[in-house]
Write a protein that holds these residues in place. Sequence first.
Motif, PDB file in Angstrom:
ATOM      1  N   ASP A  63       0.841  -1.191   0.000  1.00  0.00           N
ATOM      2  CA  ASP A  63       0.000   0.000   0.000  1.00  0.00           C
ATOM      3  C   ASP A  63       0.876   1.241   0.000  1.00  0.00           C
ATOM      4  N   GLN A  65       0.570   5.008   0.868  1.00  0.00           N
ATOM      5  CA  GLN A  65      -0.393   5.801   1.621  1.00  0.00           C
ATOM      6  C   GLN A  65       0.208   7.126   2.078  1.00  0.00           C
ATOM      7  N   LEU A  81      -5.812   8.799   7.531  1.00  0.00           N
ATOM      8  CA  LEU A  81      -5.458   8.551   6.136  1.00  0.00           C
ATOM      9  C   LEU A  81      -5.943   9.680   5.233  1.00  0.00           C
ATOM     10  N   SER A  83      -4.740   9.581   1.650  1.00  0.00           N
ATOM     11  CA  SER A  83      -4.909   8.820   0.410  1.00  0.00           C
ATOM     12  C   SER A  83      -4.197   7.487   0.539  1.00  0.00           C
ATOM     13  N   SER A  84      -4.658   6.524  -0.266  1.00  0.00           N
ATOM     14  CA  SER A  84      -4.102   5.180  -0.195  1.00  0.00           C
ATOM     15  C   SER A  84      -4.472   4.410  -1.456  1.00  0.00           C
ATOM     16  N   GLN A  87      -6.626   1.357   0.846  1.00  0.00           N
ATOM     17  CA  GLN A  87      -7.541   1.582   1.963  1.00  0.00           C
ATOM     18  C   GLN A  87      -8.464   2.770   1.721  1.00  0.00           C
TER      19      GLN A  87
END
Length: 144
Positions: A63, A65, A81, A83-84, A87
């Motif tokens: 990932d 992120q 979070l 951006s990812s 997720q």
Amino acid sequence: MAVSGSKEFDVDADPATVMAALVAVERLPEWSSAHKTVTIESTHDDGRPHRVRMTASVVGITDEQVVDYTFEGDEKLMWTLVSSTQQKQQDGSYVLTPNADGGTHVAFTLTIDPKIPVPGFLVKKAQKMALDTASKGLIKFVGS
């Protein structure tokens, strides 16, 4: 489906030392095997990390992120979070409380919500790994 977990543990160091270890996010790969790269993109006025880009790999899923860190004094570190690739949501925190013996009681919480359907057993495995790393990895890092 979002999954939340928490873990409480003690570290044989004062809260300022534990917070200093947590603030050193660029050193995460030293104590968290899931974190492969960490880059601080911006800092708060006090020099603590604000926006951080990282690559993490858990249960075979990599990932990319970006997370934003916030702090409440030397007692609480939180992230959310931005951006990812994998997720929809991730929120976490460390809350530090001094112990009577000069150590620190740590309460760690983490909520994650994958973008794609992931079998429940994999999500639980990833969550367990994160909770174990948050405790065992941090304790080892602070002690080194």
